[in-house]
Design an enzyme around this catalytic site. Structure first.
Site, short mmCIF file in Angstrom:
data_model
loop_
_atom_site.label_atom_id
_atom_site.label_comp_id
_atom_site.label_asym_id
_atom_site.label_seq_id
_atom_site.Cartn_x
_atom_site.Cartn_y
_atom_site.Cartn_z
CG HIS A 72 -2.23 -0.87 1.22
ND1 HIS A 72 -3.05 -0.63 1.73
CD2 HIS A 72 -2.31 -1.98 0.31
CE1 HIS A 72 -4.09 -1.72 1.33
NE2 HIS A 72 -3.58 -2.50 0.66
CE1 TYR A 201 -6.37 4.27 10.70
CE2 TYR A 201 -5.35 3.95 8.49
CZ TYR A 201 -5.35 3.53 9.75
OH TYR A 201 -4.50 2.61 9.96
N PRO A 293 -4.53 0.47 18.50
CG PRO A 293 -6.49 -0.62 17.85
CD PRO A 293 -5.87 -0.03 19.21
CE LYS A 297 3.66 3.77 13.55
NZ LYS A 297 3.97 3.20 12.22
CE1 TYR A 385 -1.36 4.20 9.25
CE2 TYR A 385 -0.26 2.93 7.60
CZ TYR A 385 -1.50 3.13 8.22
OH TYR A 385 -2.45 2.32 8.22
#
Length: 391
Positions: A72, A201, A293, A297, A385
């Site tokens: 991704h 998200y 979550p 991580k 990220y």
């Protein structure tokens, strides 16, 4: 039994550490309380940072990940029915993430360990860690109905938050930092192709939602729910309807539905135990820290701890110097606290707290407006990220 490194726990931290030590010529024994089937089927994280992907490849555990994992190059943020894509390679100099479930990572590492690594004992429950402040620590464990002792030079506590390792650190030595959140995640697995090719998200006035996936044919989706919620309280139709509301956009995007095969609720907490080392005991993964979550991580921090510890043990073997072992905790904690900060930021950015005021709602939206209109702010998110440095 005797070995150089006794590893408690066959999760990502323990299995990666065992693999790296094997390649460095350092003897290790892994003790896992559960059976192999349980370890290979427990659903956990599924987003691998660039650094984690690189570590697995270098350790010889990346072949199936490269075939079946989903690379991704970004994520999508949604709020007020708007969509904004964060381009990871464009913001980080080429870094990305890979969606590959923790279950699959563990299967790959277990197969390698059993084929040519050191001993990996399933259904071997660690009962106590003793003598960690001496040159000869030991692990008392139960296997096949009888108690035994594993004598070691070092102990790696990779047995999760509820394991016995951390209890070997005297109460006056350790310090705990933690935060419990007043909400959790209701997660489902569904036999339906993902409705978007990257993770989504979503911040919504009804609560957070996440669209994720496990494979091109299996979707993983989450809803923010009040703390204490039971999975059975939510019916399948109610879940899909709520996901559609929270993920809705102004451009006609539609959520695909499919049969729900698994449903569970994950509590949300932040936790750090300092130090991560006491004597010859080294804590790694969830035994030392937990993150909500939202930032993806947890697994990646566990792998990072294993890398740091393996390097330190290899350095001690090659040079006789304990310098890197002595700095293990400080080295890991720098990365841990950055991950805690990022996970906290993502959680408070996207989740609506119970009783949130109009002022707090507007602050969230202002933060999202800033993030989606500033390259500097967007770069900070992308760098965090895709992963903080492993050293």
């Amino acid at each position: 039994m005797r070995t150089c490194v006794g590893i408690i726990g066959a999760g990502p931290a323990g299995l990666v550490l065992a693999r790296l030590l094997h390649r460095a010529g350092i003897e290790a024994v892994v003790l896992e309380a559960r059976d192999r089937t349980y370890v290979e089927q427990r659903q956990r994280a599924g987003v691998l940072e660039q650094g984690t992907v690189d570590v697995l490849r270098a350790a010889g555990a990346g072949a199936r990940m490269d075939r079946e994992g989903l690379r991704h190059d970004g994520i999508e943020l949604r709020f007020e029915r708007r969509r904004h894509r964060v381009d990871f390679p464009g913001l980080t100099g080429g870094r990305s993430v890979t969606v590959y479930a923790q279950t699959e990572v563990c299967k790959d590492l277990i197969a390698l360990q059993l084929a040519g690594g050191g001993p990996l004992l399933f259904e071997a429950e660690a009962l106590a860690v003793e003598g960690v402040d001496t040159p000869s620590p030991r692990i008392r464990f139960r296997n096949q109905g009888r108690e035994d002792v594993l004598e070691c030079d070092y102990v790696a506590g990779c047995d999760g938050f509820w394991g016995v390792s951390r209890s070997a650190v005297p109460a006056g030595v350790g310090r705990v930092f933690e935060r419990a959140y007043p909400f959790g995640w209701l997660g489902i697995l569904a036999d339906v192709p993902p409705s978007h090719d990257e993770l989504v998200y979503a911040r919504h006035e009804r609560g957070f939602a996440l669209l994720s996936m496990r494979t091109p044919a299996v979707s993983r989706l989450y809803l923010q729910v009040p703390d204490g919620t039971k999975a059975q309280e939510w019916g399948e139709e109610e879940i899909w309807r709520e996901l559609e509301l929270r993920l809705e956009t102004a451009d006609g995007w539609r959520l695909r539905r499919g049969p729900v095969t698994q449903k569970s609720v994950t509590p949300m907490r932040s936790y750090v135990h300092e130090p991560m080392r006491y004597g010859r005991l080294f804590l790694a993964g969830d035994a030392a820290h937990i993150v909500p979550p939202t930032g993806a991580k947890g697994l990646n921090l566990a792998v990072g701890d294993a890398v740091v510890l393996a390097r330190a043990l290899a350095h001690e073997k090659e040079t006789g110097s304990a310098e890197l072992l002595d700095t293990y905790s400080a080295t890991c904690l720098r990365r841990v606290w950055q991950a805690e900060r990022f996970s906290y930021d993502m959680t408070t950015l996207l989740h609506r707290a119970p009783g949130a005021t109009a002022f707090e709602d507007r602050l969230q939206l202002a933060r999202l407006d800033r993030l989606t209109s500033s390259r500097a702010a967007e770069t900070d998110l992308a760098e965090a990220y895709t992963g903080f440095p492993l050293s």
